[in-house]
Scaffold this motif. Structure first.
Motif, mmCIF file in Angstrom:
data_model
loop_
_atom_site.group_PDB
_atom_site.id
_atom_site.type_symbol
_atom_site.label_atom_id
_atom_site.label_comp_id
_atom_site.label_asym_id
_atom_site.label_seq_id
_atom_site.Cartn_x
_atom_site.Cartn_y
_atom_site.Cartn_z
ATOM 1 N N ARG A 102 -6.629 -1.708 -45.535
ATOM 2 C CA ARG A 102 -6.425 -2.952 -44.777
ATOM 3 C C ARG A 102 -7.249 -2.922 -43.507
ATOM 4 O O ARG A 102 -7.271 -1.919 -42.803
ATOM 5 N N ALA A 103 -7.934 -4.030 -43.245
ATOM 6 C CA ALA A 103 -8.745 -4.146 -42.035
ATOM 7 C C ALA A 103 -8.277 -5.355 -41.232
ATOM 8 O O ALA A 103 -7.870 -6.372 -41.799
ATOM 9 N N THR A 104 -8.326 -5.214 -39.903
ATOM 10 C CA THR A 104 -7.884 -6.305 -39.027
ATOM 11 C C THR A 104 -8.980 -6.618 -38.012
ATOM 12 O O THR A 104 -8.861 -6.284 -36.827
ATOM 13 N N PRO A 105 -10.057 -7.253 -38.471
ATOM 14 C CA PRO A 105 -11.128 -7.584 -37.518
ATOM 15 C C PRO A 105 -10.661 -8.656 -36.532
ATOM 16 O O PRO A 105 -9.885 -9.541 -36.887
ATOM 17 N N ASP A 106 -11.137 -8.536 -35.304
ATOM 18 C CA ASP A 106 -10.692 -9.475 -34.267
ATOM 19 C C ASP A 106 -11.153 -10.904 -34.513
ATOM 20 O O ASP A 106 -10.527 -11.851 -34.044
ATOM 21 N N TRP A 107 -12.239 -11.071 -35.261
ATOM 22 C CA TRP A 107 -12.761 -12.425 -35.456
ATOM 23 C C TRP A 107 -11.943 -13.225 -36.476
ATOM 24 O O TRP A 107 -12.117 -14.437 -36.600
ATOM 25 N N ALA A 108 -11.070 -12.535 -37.204
ATOM 26 C CA ALA A 108 -10.307 -13.238 -38.244
ATOM 27 C C ALA A 108 -8.858 -13.441 -37.801
ATOM 28 O O ALA A 108 -8.284 -12.568 -37.150
ATOM 29 N N PRO A 109 -8.260 -14.569 -38.172
ATOM 30 C CA PRO A 109 -6.859 -14.813 -37.789
ATOM 31 C C PRO A 109 -5.876 -14.166 -38.758
ATOM 32 O O PRO A 109 -4.807 -14.716 -39.034
ATOM 33 N N GLY A 110 -6.254 -13.038 -39.314
ATOM 34 C CA GLY A 110 -5.383 -12.349 -40.256
ATOM 35 C C GLY A 110 -6.021 -11.046 -40.683
ATOM 36 O O GLY A 110 -6.989 -10.580 -40.072
ATOM 37 N N PHE A 131 -7.032 -11.869 -48.305
ATOM 38 C CA PHE A 131 -6.848 -12.225 -46.898
ATOM 39 C C PHE A 131 -5.464 -12.821 -46.735
ATOM 40 O O PHE A 131 -5.042 -13.669 -47.517
ATOM 41 N N LEU A 132 -4.745 -12.358 -45.709
ATOM 42 C CA LEU A 132 -3.434 -12.932 -45.376
ATOM 43 C C LEU A 132 -3.425 -13.232 -43.895
ATOM 44 O O LEU A 132 -3.708 -12.338 -43.073
ATOM 45 N N ASN A 133 -3.132 -14.485 -43.534
ATOM 46 C CA ASN A 133 -3.151 -14.794 -42.095
ATOM 47 C C ASN A 133 -1.930 -14.179 -41.403
ATOM 48 O O ASN A 133 -0.951 -13.795 -42.054
ATOM 49 N N TYR A 134 -2.014 -14.056 -40.086
ATOM 50 C CA TYR A 134 -0.967 -13.358 -39.345
ATOM 51 C C TYR A 134 0.378 -14.087 -39.415
ATOM 52 O O TYR A 134 1.421 -13.467 -39.289
ATOM 53 N N GLN A 135 0.341 -15.395 -39.609
ATOM 54 C CA GLN A 135 1.603 -16.141 -39.709
ATOM 55 C C GLN A 135 2.231 -15.980 -41.098
ATOM 56 O O GLN A 135 3.325 -16.459 -41.356
ATOM 57 N N GLU A 136 1.509 -15.305 -41.998
ATOM 58 C CA GLU A 136 1.932 -15.107 -43.385
ATOM 59 C C GLU A 136 2.249 -16.440 -44.062
ATOM 60 O O GLU A 136 3.223 -16.566 -44.799
ATOM 61 N N SER A 137 1.404 -17.419 -43.779
ATOM 62 C CA SER A 137 1.580 -18.728 -44.398
ATOM 63 C C SER A 137 0.404 -19.080 -45.306
ATOM 64 O O SER A 137 0.435 -20.105 -45.993
ATOM 65 N N PHE A 138 -0.636 -18.252 -45.315
ATOM 66 C CA PHE A 138 -1.808 -18.536 -46.141
ATOM 67 C C PHE A 138 -2.371 -17.238 -46.704
ATOM 68 O O PHE A 138 -2.575 -16.259 -45.969
ATOM 69 N N TYR A 139 -2.601 -17.240 -47.997
ATOM 70 C CA TYR A 139 -3.120 -16.045 -48.672
ATOM 71 C C TYR A 139 -4.254 -16.465 -49.597
ATOM 72 O O TYR A 139 -4.201 -17.527 -50.229
ATOM 73 N N LEU A 140 -5.260 -15.635 -49.634
ATOM 74 C CA LEU A 140 -6.412 -15.911 -50.494
ATOM 75 C C LEU A 140 -6.889 -14.580 -51.047
ATOM 76 O O LEU A 140 -6.994 -13.598 -50.314
ATOM 77 N N ASP A 141 -7.161 -14.548 -52.330
ATOM 78 C CA ASP A 141 -7.817 -13.343 -52.837
ATOM 79 C C ASP A 141 -8.770 -13.702 -53.952
ATOM 80 O O ASP A 141 -8.669 -14.760 -54.580
#
Lengths: 207, 309
Positions: B101-109, B141-151
């Motif tokens: 798992r990676a958490t780059p600062d440029w992404a909102p998740g 990808f999972l956003n921090y609000q855990e309301s959107f997921y894409l794979d």
């Protein structure tokens, strides 16, 4: 009108310039603090550049850089700085507590919990460490753990509304609506305008 | 448990970059272990050929904090036939998966890269479903609000040489997936498309390309009620798919004919924070074009999850 505004702008500009001169005259620390108050966190970090360049092991400058990078949303760099600060001083509770902030911002619940627990090992009733551990427990939906944890903290900080909010969320998360209502009511005694508590009572008060 | 520590240390060296200095010492034992024991009982109807299918499996998952982890799984499957003279197909399925798992600062998740491997062996007398190996990478990808997921998932599976059809069989599968959380994250809706290409249509029910859409809905009620149910699940598969690789279940439909639809309902009980029980009841529709049969499979699936810490 333009003639009226121009002197004002000129005066304001001159004033800001004088402030800048005063700030610069006081050195990078004052400049960094000033920029932080203006919300210019990236510039506030850069202002510390000469300090860290002169002394790469300047613990306080590194801690401050980590904090400013957290405020700036530069979480990975903030984590690196907090870890650097810990390498310089492994007894630093501030660095361990600070580290929880960017980790929580990145929803790295387990890592944040580990750092908060490390603080609690040295300082068992550190309020901020408990709050950040509770945030991590909530993020992992560990409602039973959170409820038990929050009750213990409430016993130590009985007037604190924040801890009661976490207890109420844990009770609601376990489906114990009646207990959550009682706890949110206690929150409203401490903060009558608390939006979350008021909304929960309004939505579930008739049960 | 020195053995367990050795495994962890080995896995830690694979995962790498666990932090340095003091922090690494503090969290060196921050491995999170989870086990899943699962069983499936199913019965076929409307077919002259198949009778029942049973499965038992065990998955062990180890995660290093929030960084990544590995999963090792084993499944034993037995497929029996109506014709008593036809021996059961007995199958072993090994599963190995790694994730980072990676958490780059440029992404909102956060982004997670996952790589699965499957090795399947059975006693199929035709050899057509035997000697299966599959590699399945996935980037999610999972956003921090855990309301959107894409794979986006991909898999390539190769099958052993069939004694009936002298053609090699390789299956390419693409699975773009979208997930949405709503109702204050009390509902989760996931759509996954299965786009499957078989190198040999003769070995794939005359279906070189197949496509299906899988929908999964999970609902967490505000209160658990008298039955103590933590969440309800409904799922369906629309379209057609064959030899699909299921990345959620960590399994391959190598023993199946052309699947033409499926639906399931289920519930999960959280016995406590460490133990969960999931039960699913479902119905699948299949088509065997070789003998011109449309048939159904009714299944009951059970999963027990235990978390050690």
């Amino acid at each position: 009108m333009r003639k009226v505004i121009s002197p004002i702008i000129y005066s304001v500009s001159l004033g800001l310039s004088l402030v800048s001169v005063v700030v610069f005259a006081q050195g990078p620390w004052a400049e960094s603090y000033q920029l932080e108050t203006l919300g210019q966190y990236g510039s506030a970090v850069r202002a510390l550049g000469p300090v860290i360049e002169a002394d790469p092991a300047h613990e306080f400058a590194i801690l401050r850089s980590a904090w400013l990078k957290y405020l700036d949303g530069d979480y990975n760099a903030s984590i690196r700085d907090y870890r650097h600060a810990l390498e310089l001083n492994e007894q630093s509770l501030e660095a361990r507590l600070g580290l929880t902030l960017p980790l929580l911002a990145q929803r790295r619940w387990r890592e944040a919990a580990a750092s908060a627990e490390a603080v609690l090992t040295a300082a068992p009733w550190n309020y901020y460490a408990h709050i950040r551990l509770m945030v991590a427990e909530e993020g992992q939906r560990q409602w039973q753990t959170l409820a038990g944890h929050a009750r213990e903290v409430v016993a130590r900080y009985p007037s604190d509304a924040t801890t009661l909010v976490y207890l109420a969320r844990a009770e609601a998360g376990q489906g114990d609506i009646q207990s959550a209502l009682r706890t949110y009511a206690a929150v409203l005694e401490r903060i009558p305008a608390h939006e979350e508590a008021a909304a929960f009572v309004a939505a579930n008060g008739n049960q | 448990m020195p053995g367990r520590r050795l495994i962890f240390a080995f896995a830690a060296s694979i995962l790498g970059s666990l932090g340095t200095g003091i922090y690494a010492q503090d969290v060196n034992d921050r491995w999170f272990l989870r086990g899943d024991f699962q069983g499936l009982l199913s019965e076929y109807s409307g077919t002259q050929e198949r009778d029942a299918l049973g499965n038992l499996g065990l998955f062990i998952r180890a995660d290093y904090l929030d960084r990544g982890g590995i999963t090792i799984g084993y499944n034993r499957t037995v497929l029996s036939f109506q014709d008593g003279d036809q021996p059961d197909i007995k199958q072993d399925n090994l599963f190995l998966s790694g994730r980072w798992r990676a958490t780059p600062d440029w992404a909102p998740g956060s982004f997670t890269f996952r790589l699965d491997g499957h090795v399947i062996s059975n006693n199929d007398s035709t050899n057509g479903t035997d000697d299966v190996t599959a590699i399945a990478p996935q980037l999610s990808f999972l956003n921090y609000q855990e309301s959107f997921y894409l794979d986006i998932g991909y898999s390539v599976s190769s099958y052993g040489d069939s004694l009936l059809v002298p053609q090699a069989l390789e299956i390419d599968q693409l699975t773009p997936t979208l997930g949405f959380g709503f109702n204050e994250q009390r509902d989760w809706l996931q759509f996954r498309a299965y786009l499957i290409d078989a190198s040999s249509s003769q070995r794939a029910q005359d279906q070189e390309d197949s496509a299906a859409l899988e929908l999964k809905w999970t609902h967490w009620p505000t209160a658990r009620g008298r039955l103590g149910i933590d969440n309800f699940r409904v799922s369906t598969v629309l379209g057609e798919r064959i030899f699909a690789v299921d990345q959620d279940a960590g399994g391959i439909y190598n023993l199946s004919d052309l699947q033409t639809g499926a639906a399931a309902i289920g519930a999960e009980w959280a016995l406590n924070e460490r133990n969960r029980v999931l039960v699913l009841l479902g119905l699948e529709r299949y088509e065997n074009r070789a003998i011109n049969e449309d048939y159904q499979n009714t299944f009951l699936y059970f999963n027990f999850t235990h978390e050690w810490n």
